[in-house]
Each structure stands twice: as structure tokens, then as C-alpha cells.
Design a protein around this motif. Structure first.
Motif, PDB file in Angstrom:
ATOM      1  N   ARG A 293      72.564 -24.924  38.764  1.00 45.27           N
ATOM      2  CA  ARG A 293      71.202 -24.937  38.216  1.00 45.27           C
ATOM      3  C   ARG A 293      70.362 -23.823  38.822  1.00 45.27           C
ATOM      4  O   ARG A 293      69.599 -23.141  38.123  1.00 45.27           O
ATOM      5  N   ALA A 294      70.483 -23.635  40.131  1.00 45.11           N
ATOM      6  CA  ALA A 294      69.730 -22.572  40.800  1.00 45.11           C
ATOM      7  C   ALA A 294      70.139 -21.205  40.266  1.00 45.11           C
ATOM      8  O   ALA A 294      69.288 -20.330  40.029  1.00 45.11           O
ATOM      9  N   LEU A 295      71.430 -21.013  40.047  1.00 47.74           N
ATOM     10  CA  LEU A 295      71.915 -19.737  39.519  1.00 47.74           C
ATOM     11  C   LEU A 295      71.408 -19.504  38.098  1.00 47.74           C
ATOM     12  O   LEU A 295      70.962 -18.397  37.759  1.00 47.74           O
ATOM     13  N   SER A 296      71.435 -20.545  37.274  1.00 49.15           N
ATOM     14  CA  SER A 296      70.956 -20.425  35.891  1.00 49.15           C
ATOM     15  C   SER A 296      69.471 -20.087  35.864  1.00 49.15           C
ATOM     16  O   SER A 296      69.038 -19.178  35.133  1.00 49.15           O
TER      17      SER A 296
ATOM     18  N   PRO B  56      51.583 -31.380  38.598  1.00 48.34           N
ATOM     19  CA  PRO B  56      52.674 -30.401  38.445  1.00 48.34           C
ATOM     20  C   PRO B  56      52.329 -29.075  39.116  1.00 48.34           C
ATOM     21  O   PRO B  56      51.292 -28.468  38.817  1.00 48.34           O
ATOM     22  N   VAL B  57      53.198 -28.628  39.991  1.00 46.06           N
ATOM     23  CA  VAL B  57      52.942 -27.405  40.750  1.00 46.06           C
ATOM     24  C   VAL B  57      52.879 -26.185  39.842  1.00 46.06           C
ATOM     25  O   VAL B  57      52.031 -25.301  40.017  1.00 46.06           O
ATOM     26  N   LEU B  58      53.775 -26.146  38.848  1.00 42.23           N
ATOM     27  CA  LEU B  58      53.809 -24.993  37.953  1.00 42.23           C
ATOM     28  C   LEU B  58      52.510 -24.862  37.163  1.00 42.23           C
ATOM     29  O   LEU B  58      52.029 -23.750  36.920  1.00 42.23           O
ATOM     30  N   LEU B  59      51.936 -25.993  36.782  1.00 43.89           N
ATOM     31  CA  LEU B  59      50.663 -25.962  36.062  1.00 43.89           C
ATOM     32  C   LEU B  59      49.550 -25.411  36.946  1.00 43.89           C
ATOM     33  O   LEU B  59      48.748 -24.572  36.506  1.00 43.89           O
TER      34      LEU B  59
ATOM     35  N   ASP C   4      64.545 -29.458  33.470  1.00 41.68           N
ATOM     36  CA  ASP C   4      63.315 -29.153  32.729  1.00 41.68           C
ATOM     37  C   ASP C   4      62.688 -27.843  33.201  1.00 41.68           C
ATOM     38  O   ASP C   4      62.038 -27.135  32.411  1.00 41.68           O
ATOM     39  N   ASP C   5      62.877 -27.485  34.476  1.00 40.69           N
ATOM     40  CA  ASP C   5      62.402 -26.178  34.961  1.00 40.69           C
ATOM     41  C   ASP C   5      63.151 -25.041  34.267  1.00 40.69           C
ATOM     42  O   ASP C   5      62.562 -24.010  33.927  1.00 40.69           O
ATOM     43  N   ILE C   6      64.454 -25.243  34.062  1.00 45.28           N
ATOM     44  CA  ILE C   6      65.256 -24.224  33.378  1.00 45.28           C
ATOM     45  C   ILE C   6      64.777 -24.056  31.939  1.00 45.28           C
ATOM     46  O   ILE C   6      64.721 -22.934  31.410  1.00 45.28           O
ATOM     47  N   ALA C   7      64.433 -25.173  31.296  1.00 46.83           N
ATOM     48  CA  ALA C   7      63.918 -25.101  29.923  1.00 46.83           C
ATOM     49  C   ALA C   7      62.613 -24.310  29.874  1.00 46.83           C
ATOM     50  O   ALA C   7      62.407 -23.480  28.972  1.00 46.83           O
ATOM     51  N   VAL C   8      61.731 -24.542  30.847  1.00 45.78           N
ATOM     52  CA  VAL C   8      60.466 -23.799  30.906  1.00 45.78           C
ATOM     53  C   VAL C   8      60.726 -22.312  31.127  1.00 45.78           C
ATOM     54  O   VAL C   8      60.091 -21.452  30.489  1.00 45.78           O
ATOM     55  N   LEU C   9      61.671 -21.989  32.007  1.00 43.49           N
ATOM     56  CA  LEU C   9      62.005 -20.586  32.272  1.00 43.49           C
ATOM     57  C   LEU C   9      62.600 -19.922  31.027  1.00 43.49           C
ATOM     58  O   LEU C   9      62.331 -18.740  30.759  1.00 43.49           O
ATOM     59  N   ALA C  10      63.388 -20.658  30.267  1.00 45.52           N
ATOM     60  CA  ALA C  10      63.962 -20.103  29.042  1.00 45.52           C
ATOM     61  C   ALA C  10      62.863 -19.765  28.037  1.00 45.52           C
ATOM     62  O   ALA C  10      62.899 -18.708  27.387  1.00 45.52           O
ATOM     63  N   ILE C  11      61.881 -20.655  27.921  1.00 45.28           N
ATOM     64  CA  ILE C  11      60.748 -20.388  27.026  1.00 45.28           C
ATOM     65  C   ILE C  11      59.962 -19.175  27.512  1.00 45.28           C
ATOM     66  O   ILE C  11      59.571 -18.308  26.724  1.00 45.28           O
ATOM     67  N   ALA C  12      59.731 -19.106  28.833  1.00 46.12           N
ATOM     68  CA  ALA C  12      59.002 -17.970  29.402  1.00 46.12           C
ATOM     69  C   ALA C  12      59.749 -16.668  29.156  1.00 46.12           C
ATOM     70  O   ALA C  12      59.132 -15.631  28.868  1.00 46.12           O
ATOM     71  N   MET C  13      61.074 -16.701  29.228  1.00 50.13           N
ATOM     72  CA  MET C  13      61.871 -15.495  28.978  1.00 50.13           C
ATOM     73  C   MET C  13      61.742 -15.053  27.520  1.00 50.13           C
ATOM     74  O   MET C  13      61.569 -13.858  27.230  1.00 50.13           O
TER      75      MET C  13
ATOM     76  N   VAL D 150      54.393 -16.272  37.974  1.00 50.42           N
ATOM     77  CA  VAL D 150      54.420 -17.736  37.948  1.00 50.42           C
ATOM     78  C   VAL D 150      55.845 -18.238  37.739  1.00 50.42           C
ATOM     79  O   VAL D 150      56.291 -19.194  38.386  1.00 50.42           O
ATOM     80  N   ALA D 151      56.590 -17.587  36.838  1.00 48.78           N
ATOM     81  CA  ALA D 151      57.959 -18.012  36.571  1.00 48.78           C
ATOM     82  C   ALA D 151      58.857 -17.820  37.791  1.00 48.78           C
ATOM     83  O   ALA D 151      59.784 -18.602  38.025  1.00 48.78           O
ATOM     84  N   SER D 152      58.579 -16.765  38.578  1.00 48.33           N
ATOM     85  CA  SER D 152      59.406 -16.467  39.753  1.00 48.33           C
ATOM     86  C   SER D 152      58.999 -17.268  40.976  1.00 48.33           C
ATOM     87  O   SER D 152      59.701 -17.248  41.996  1.00 48.33           O
ATOM     88  N   PHE D 153      57.872 -17.961  40.885  1.00 48.05           N
ATOM     89  CA  PHE D 153      57.301 -18.627  42.051  1.00 48.05           C
ATOM     90  C   PHE D 153      58.274 -19.606  42.705  1.00 48.05           C
ATOM     91  O   PHE D 153      58.488 -19.582  43.912  1.00 48.05           O
ATOM     92  N   GLN D 154      58.887 -20.485  41.898  1.00 51.29           N
ATOM     93  CA  GLN D 154      59.762 -21.496  42.483  1.00 51.29           C
ATOM     94  C   GLN D 154      61.016 -20.873  43.073  1.00 51.29           C
ATOM     95  O   GLN D 154      61.584 -21.387  44.032  1.00 51.29           O
ATOM     96  N   ALA D 155      61.452 -19.726  42.518  1.00 55.18           N
ATOM     97  CA  ALA D 155      62.672 -19.099  43.002  1.00 55.18           C
ATOM     98  C   ALA D 155      62.485 -18.445  44.366  1.00 55.18           C
ATOM     99  O   ALA D 155      63.285 -18.651  45.282  1.00 55.18           O
ATOM    100  N   VAL D 156      61.436 -17.647  44.518  1.00 58.63           N
ATOM    101  CA  VAL D 156      61.289 -16.874  45.756  1.00 58.63           C
ATOM    102  C   VAL D 156      59.935 -17.046  46.431  1.00 58.63           C
ATOM    103  O   VAL D 156      59.686 -16.423  47.475  1.00 58.63           O
ATOM    104  N   GLY D 157      59.020 -17.849  45.874  1.00 58.06           N
ATOM    105  CA  GLY D 157      57.736 -18.079  46.525  1.00 58.06           C
ATOM    106  C   GLY D 157      56.769 -16.924  46.340  1.00 58.06           C
ATOM    107  O   GLY D 157      57.089 -15.905  45.747  1.00 58.06           O
ATOM    108  N   THR D 158      55.578 -17.094  46.867  1.00 51.98           N
ATOM    109  CA  THR D 158      54.522 -16.102  46.646  1.00 51.98           C
ATOM    110  C   THR D 158      54.711 -14.841  47.493  1.00 51.98           C
ATOM    111  O   THR D 158      54.316 -13.751  47.068  1.00 51.98           O
ATOM    112  N   LEU D 159      55.292 -14.962  48.670  1.00 53.11           N
ATOM    113  CA  LEU D 159      55.433 -13.789  49.530  1.00 53.11           C
ATOM    114  C   LEU D 159      56.528 -12.846  49.058  1.00 53.11           C
ATOM    115  O   LEU D 159      56.446 -11.635  49.271  1.00 53.11           O
TER     116      LEU D 159
END
Length: 299
Positions: free
Chosen positions: A15-18, A63-66, A133-142, A189-198
């Protein structure tokens, strides 16, 4: 070899890789424009501009993403408003809001009981916790990112090289700039969960920088940047698994390392090509049959 492939049998790793690959595509497309337009500081500022929204969402259990999306959008709008109404330069507006949003985010997070845990996830991401569901959101964002980039491609290109020409051609450069800022916001915003703000700017910039060493065409650069980004996600996750390092930081470090290797490789190949095909400067400007004959009166 079996040990190297072991992580791919674990569900959360897949899931993380996807999710990471989807983020790589988004950042590859948007990061190309960020590098071309010199908007790295904006990406960094929006990354920190998410802090108040994310912190508030964490404290309230929303929701953190929101929270990240709302805060980043507010940051982008405030930059434009402050620049237009406050008569400040673009980088000055970004710098002021950068500090203000960062301070506000830390103040809000400091009231959380789990301050240390929240701060770590906030700054460095938690890609291993990505859910379906995070992957689904990322797919829509892509899909949105690729679609908007394709639709505004001519406007982005014209605005990047000459705003006056873009205006003359009726391509509405101001709208193009607003849309591009919105895409940068979406990518951050889409990259936030993957690598954080820094570390988000690393994934946004490094693959695009690596790609530009090999191609100058913008669409090709986007594709190559997405490939470099996906490779960085793969290498970073594997390094995190086998060496017990932070996943987000490992991905960002892998992205920067790939950019460095790409630049060095390109430089070495260019020098080797020049050595194989040397230019004889003595022949420049003269025909191969001999030197140019002087006019009769100058002999």
C-alpha cells in the motif's frame, strides 16, 4: 534475493509503495513546472502553511488531509492577496506568511497531549500508514493534476517564458499562475502523508531536477521525473525496511541522491562524448581546402 523481495509480501508495504508511486507522478508533473518557474520557495512555504490546519485537525480528531488542504489553500490565497493589496514582492509575501503559519502550527500542536508523536508524523510523514481510501484520494489527485496540466499546458509554457506574449495570445497568464499555484498546493497536500511537511519539497524538486539532466522537452521531463520519483519511493521504502530508518526521510534522501547521480552521470557522459569527438578550433571559419583568400587590394 528472497530477503530483498520479502517486503513485497507485506500488505502495508505494498500500500505504501502504491501510494508513493501516485505521489511520484503528481510531483513529477507539478515539480517540472516548479523547477522551470523557480517556485521552490513557494512549495516549501505551502508545506509549512499546512501546519495549522493539520495540527488543528489532529487536536479536534478531524480528517488530517482535509485540514491540510484547507490550510494550504488559505496560505496560497493569502500570498496572492498580500502581494496585490500590500504592495509586497512575491518572495517577501511568502516569507512573512511562512513564519506566521509555522508559528501558529507549532502553537496549536503544543496543546496536544501526544505532542511528540504528532510532531514527528507532521514533519516527516507516515507513508507506511496509508490506507486504501488514501490511495483512492491520491489516484483522484493524480488524474486532476494530469488533466489540469494538459489543459493549461500552452498557458503555462507561454507564461513561463514571456508574460507579455501570453497576454497578447489571449492565454490569460494571471489565471495560469493561479492554477499553477493551485497545482503546487495539491501536490504538497498529496505528498504530505508520504514525506511530511519538511521533506515534501525534496520529492517535488529532486526528480524534476534529475529528469532535466536528460531531456529539455517539458512533457518528456514530466514522464522521466515521475519515473525517478517512483524509483526514489522504491529505494527509500526498501532502505527503510532493511535498515530500520524513517520511511519519509529515506524516500526524500533517495530522491536527492538520484538527482545527484543523474547530474554526475550526465556530466561524465558529456565529457566522454567531447573527448571522442574533439572540435579542431583551427578549422573554425575556414573551408577545408585551405585558408580564405584575401581580396586583391589587401594582399
Amino acid at each position: 534475493m528472497p530477503s530483498l523481495l520479502e517486503p513485497f509480501t507485506v500488505e502495508f508495504f505494498v500500500r505504501a509503495l502504491s501510494g508513493g508511486v501516485l505521489v511520484a507522478v503528481i510531483c513529477g508533473v507539478v515539480g517540472t513546472w516548479v523547477v522551470i518557474r523557480g517556485m521552490a520557495f513557494l512549495g516549501e512555504a505551502i508545506g509549512h502553511g499546512m501546519l495549522p490546519g493539520v495540527a488543528l485537525a489532529t487536536v479536534l480528531g478531524a480528517p488530517v488531509l482535509l485540514g491540510a488542504a484547507l490550510s494550504a489553500a488559505a496560505m496560497s490565497a493569502a500570498i496572492g492577496l498580500l502581494q496585490r493589496r500590500g504592495r509586497l514582492s512575491y518572495d517577501t509575501s511568502i516569507g512573512l506568511l511562512f513564519v506566521a503559519m509555522l508559528a501558529l502550527g507549532v502553537i496549536i500542536v503544543s496543546h496536544s497531549r501526544s505532542f511528540a508523536t504528532d510532531a514527528t508524523a507532521l514533519l516527516f510523514g507516515d507513508i507506511l500508514a496509508i490506507r486504501p481510501d488514501d490511495i483512492a484520494v491520491l489516484a483522484i489527485a493524480m488524474i486532476v493534476t494530469v488533466g489540469v496540466s494538459a489543459g493549461f499546458h500552452r498557458s503555462f509554457v507561454a507564461t513561463a517564458f514571456d508574460v507579455r506574449i501570453a497576454r497578447t495570445l489571449g492565454l490569460r497568464p494571471q489565471l495560469a499562475h493561479v492554477v499553477l499555484v493551485a497545482l503546487v498546493t495539491l501536490a504538497v497536500v498529496a505528498s504530505f502523508q508520504a514525506v511530511g511537511t519538511l521533506l515534501v519539497v525534496g520529492l517535488l524538486l529532486a526528480p524534476a531536477v534529475a529528469a532535466r539532466a536528460w531531456t529539455t522537452r517539458i512533457p518528456t521531463t514530466m514522464v522521466v521525473a515521475a519515473v525517478f520519483g517512483a524509483a526514489a519511493v522504491m529505494v527509500g521504502l526498501l532502505a527503510s525496511w532493511h535498515f530500520a530508518t524513517a520511511a519519509g526521510a529515506s524516500i526524500a534522501a533517495a530522491a536527492v541522491l538520484l538527482a545527484a547521480v543523474s547530474a554526475i552521470t550526465r556530466s561524465v557522459l558529456t565529457r566522454a562524448s567531447r573527448r571522442r569527438h574533439p572540435v579542431d578550433h583551427r578549422d573554425v571559419g575556414f573551408p577545408k581546402s585551405g585558408p580564405v583568400a584575401l581580396p586583391e587590394r589587401n594582399r
